[in-house]
Structures are given as structure tokens and as C-alpha cells.
Design a protein around this motif. Structure first.
Motif, short mmCIF file in Angstrom:
data_model
loop_
_atom_site.label_atom_id
_atom_site.label_comp_id
_atom_site.label_asym_id
_atom_site.label_seq_id
_atom_site.Cartn_x
_atom_site.Cartn_y
_atom_site.Cartn_z
N VAL A 44 -43.18 -21.66 -5.13
CA VAL A 44 -43.69 -22.97 -4.73
C VAL A 44 -43.31 -23.36 -3.31
N SER A 45 -42.38 -22.66 -2.70
CA SER A 45 -41.91 -22.98 -1.36
C SER A 45 -42.70 -22.20 -0.32
N ARG A 46 -43.27 -22.91 0.62
CA ARG A 46 -44.03 -22.27 1.70
C ARG A 46 -43.12 -21.36 2.53
N ALA A 129 -26.85 -39.60 -11.24
CA ALA A 129 -28.07 -39.68 -10.45
C ALA A 129 -29.25 -39.94 -11.38
N SER A 130 -30.21 -40.68 -10.89
CA SER A 130 -31.47 -40.90 -11.60
C SER A 130 -32.59 -40.41 -10.70
N ILE A 131 -33.47 -39.63 -11.28
CA ILE A 131 -34.57 -39.05 -10.52
C ILE A 131 -35.87 -39.48 -11.20
N ASN A 132 -36.71 -40.21 -10.48
CA ASN A 132 -37.98 -40.58 -11.10
C ASN A 132 -38.99 -39.46 -10.83
N TRP A 133 -40.08 -39.51 -11.55
CA TRP A 133 -41.05 -38.42 -11.47
C TRP A 133 -41.71 -38.32 -10.09
N ALA A 134 -41.78 -39.41 -9.34
CA ALA A 134 -42.37 -39.35 -8.00
C ALA A 134 -41.51 -38.52 -7.05
N ALA A 135 -40.21 -38.47 -7.29
CA ALA A 135 -39.31 -37.71 -6.41
C ALA A 135 -39.44 -36.21 -6.65
N ARG A 140 -41.76 -25.90 -12.88
CA ARG A 140 -42.09 -24.52 -13.23
C ARG A 140 -41.21 -24.14 -14.41
N GLU A 141 -41.81 -23.47 -15.37
CA GLU A 141 -41.06 -23.01 -16.54
C GLU A 141 -40.80 -21.52 -16.42
N LYS A 142 -39.56 -21.15 -16.66
CA LYS A 142 -39.14 -19.75 -16.72
C LYS A 142 -38.66 -19.51 -18.15
N PRO A 143 -38.44 -18.27 -18.55
CA PRO A 143 -37.99 -18.02 -19.93
C PRO A 143 -36.70 -18.74 -20.29
N ASP A 144 -35.83 -18.99 -19.32
CA ASP A 144 -34.53 -19.58 -19.62
C ASP A 144 -34.32 -20.99 -19.11
N ILE A 145 -35.20 -21.48 -18.24
CA ILE A 145 -35.01 -22.81 -17.64
C ILE A 145 -36.34 -23.50 -17.34
N PHE A 146 -36.23 -24.81 -17.11
CA PHE A 146 -37.28 -25.59 -16.47
C PHE A 146 -36.71 -25.98 -15.12
N VAL A 147 -37.54 -25.96 -14.07
CA VAL A 147 -37.09 -26.37 -12.74
C VAL A 147 -38.05 -27.43 -12.22
N LEU A 148 -37.49 -28.58 -11.85
CA LEU A 148 -38.27 -29.65 -11.24
C LEU A 148 -38.17 -29.51 -9.73
N PHE A 149 -39.29 -29.68 -9.02
CA PHE A 149 -39.31 -29.52 -7.57
C PHE A 149 -39.79 -30.78 -6.87
N ASN A 154 -41.64 -27.19 1.16
CA ASN A 154 -40.58 -26.19 0.98
C ASN A 154 -39.74 -26.41 -0.26
N ALA A 155 -40.09 -27.40 -1.07
CA ALA A 155 -39.37 -27.70 -2.32
C ALA A 155 -37.87 -27.73 -2.06
N THR A 156 -37.46 -28.55 -1.10
CA THR A 156 -36.06 -28.57 -0.70
C THR A 156 -35.13 -29.11 -1.79
N CYS A 157 -35.63 -30.00 -2.63
CA CYS A 157 -34.80 -30.53 -3.71
C CYS A 157 -35.33 -30.00 -5.04
N PHE A 158 -34.43 -29.61 -5.90
CA PHE A 158 -34.85 -29.18 -7.22
C PHE A 158 -33.77 -29.51 -8.24
N THR A 159 -34.20 -29.64 -9.49
CA THR A 159 -33.31 -29.94 -10.60
C THR A 159 -33.50 -28.85 -11.64
N VAL A 160 -32.40 -28.30 -12.11
CA VAL A 160 -32.43 -27.21 -13.08
C VAL A 160 -32.14 -27.78 -14.47
#
Length: 186
Positions: A44-46, A129-135, A140-149, A154-160
Motif C-alpha cells: 500500500v505504500s508508494r 490512544a484513540s484512533i478514529n476511522w478517518a485517521a 489489509r488482512e494477513k493470515p496472522d494480523i489485520f493492519v490499519l493504514f 506512504n502509509a506512514t502510520c499503521f496499527t497492528v
């Protein structure tokens, strides 16, 4: 005191009607979590796609140089070494980066995460920390995790969100449903 603040924030979200379909996770981050997240981020990162393209282009150039040298009767040692090094670098880069990132998060202790239709609340031994969906509007779903971007190119922030942290397999399905309702798949 910090733990109490995170609990108060989660109670507030429940009071707003978000408690009925909440998923709670509790885990200690691992290098594997961040390795998987950084590999997902490549898609997802350019900047990551450009980096892979440049390294891949150099590898093709070196391979062509090796073929030309072999056709001339020479044994191309440098191109072969460079090709092996490039392949290893591409393969191990997420793991090396994940080791660095995980050192920071290991100091945070146990992560307690609550995912609702309002967003994601994260409380650790040291922070909340609180992260709203706009942030972080994509995941992306992987077999072991979900990652929010984050939405930037460049998807500089992400939550695992590790699946292993779910209490039951049904919680993983509920988490996927919450994500599908509120953010887009990347």
C-alpha cells in the motif's frame, strides 16, 4: 493512572452505544507481528513499491551484465554477489525494520485494544490512544494480523491487530466485520 484513563475512555465508547459490537484484544507485540505488518505495508505504500522497483531494476541490470560476461567467457563474480545480496536485502528488510520497531513497543508492555464502530482504542502500561476511522481509513488482512493504514500515499502510520490476541475465533470474524463496515480493504 494511565491505565485508568484508558478504561474510562473505553467506558465512554460503550456509553455511546459502541459496546455491543466491540472486539477486545490483549497482547504483547512481537517481531513477527511487525514483520508481517511491514510486508503488508509494501503493498500500500508508494515509497515501498518504488524502492522494490529500483532494487528489482538494479538486479535485472546486474543479471544482464552477468549474462553478457558469461557470453564473453568470463566468470562474473561481482554480478553474482550483487544479485544474492539484493535478494537477501529485499527478503530481510521487513524483518530488520520490525526488530527496530518492536524494541520501541516492547517497552510499552501489554497492549489492550478495543475496536468498535467508532474506531480503535489502545491502552498500554504507559500510554493510551484513540484512533478514529478517518485517521486510518484502510486495512489489509494477513493470515496472522489485520493492519490499519493511514490515508497518506506512504502509509506512514499503521496499527497492528494480531489475530492471536482475539479471545475466540468468533472475535476474529466480528473484528473483520467491524473493519469491513468502517474502512476499505487495501
Amino acid at each position: 493512572m494511565v491505565e485508568g484513563q484508558g478504561a474510562a475512555q473505553q467506558r465512554e465508547l460503550q456509553g455511546q452505544g459502541y459496546g455491543a459490537d466491540a472486539v477486545e484484544l490483549e497482547y504483547r507485540p512481537t517481531v513477527g507481528d511487525y514483520t508481517s505488518a511491514l510486508r503488508a505495508r509494501r503493498r500500500v505504500s508508494r515509497a515501498s513499491r518504488i524502492q522494490l522497483g529500483v532494487v528489482g531494476g538494479v538486479a535485472v541490470f546486474v543479471a544482464l551484465e552477468g549474462v553478457v560476461a558469461l557470453a564473453g567467457g568470463e566468470v562474473p563474480v561481482f554480478p553474482l554477489v550483487w544479485m544474492v545480496f539484493s535478494a537477501l536485502l529485499i527478503g530481510f528488510m521487513p524483518w530488520l525494520q520490525a526488530r527496530q520497531v518492536s524494541r520501541v513497543f516492547e517497552r510499552q508492555g501489554v497492549f489492550r485494544v478495543r475496536v468498535t464502530d467508532a474506531g480503535v482504542s489502545v491502552a498500554t502500561d504507559n500510554t493510551t490512544a484513540s484512533i478514529n476511522w478517518a485517521a486510518q481509513p484502510r486495512y489489509r488482512e494477513k493470515p496472522d494480523i489485520f493492519v490499519l493504514f493511514s490515508a497518506d500515499k506512504n502509509a506512514t502510520c499503521f496499527t497492528v491487530l494480531p489475530k492471536r490476541a482475539a479471545r475466540t475465533p468468533a472475535d476474529v470474524e466480528r473484528l473483520r466485520a467491524i473493519l469491513d463496515r468502517n474502512v476499505t480493504r487495501a
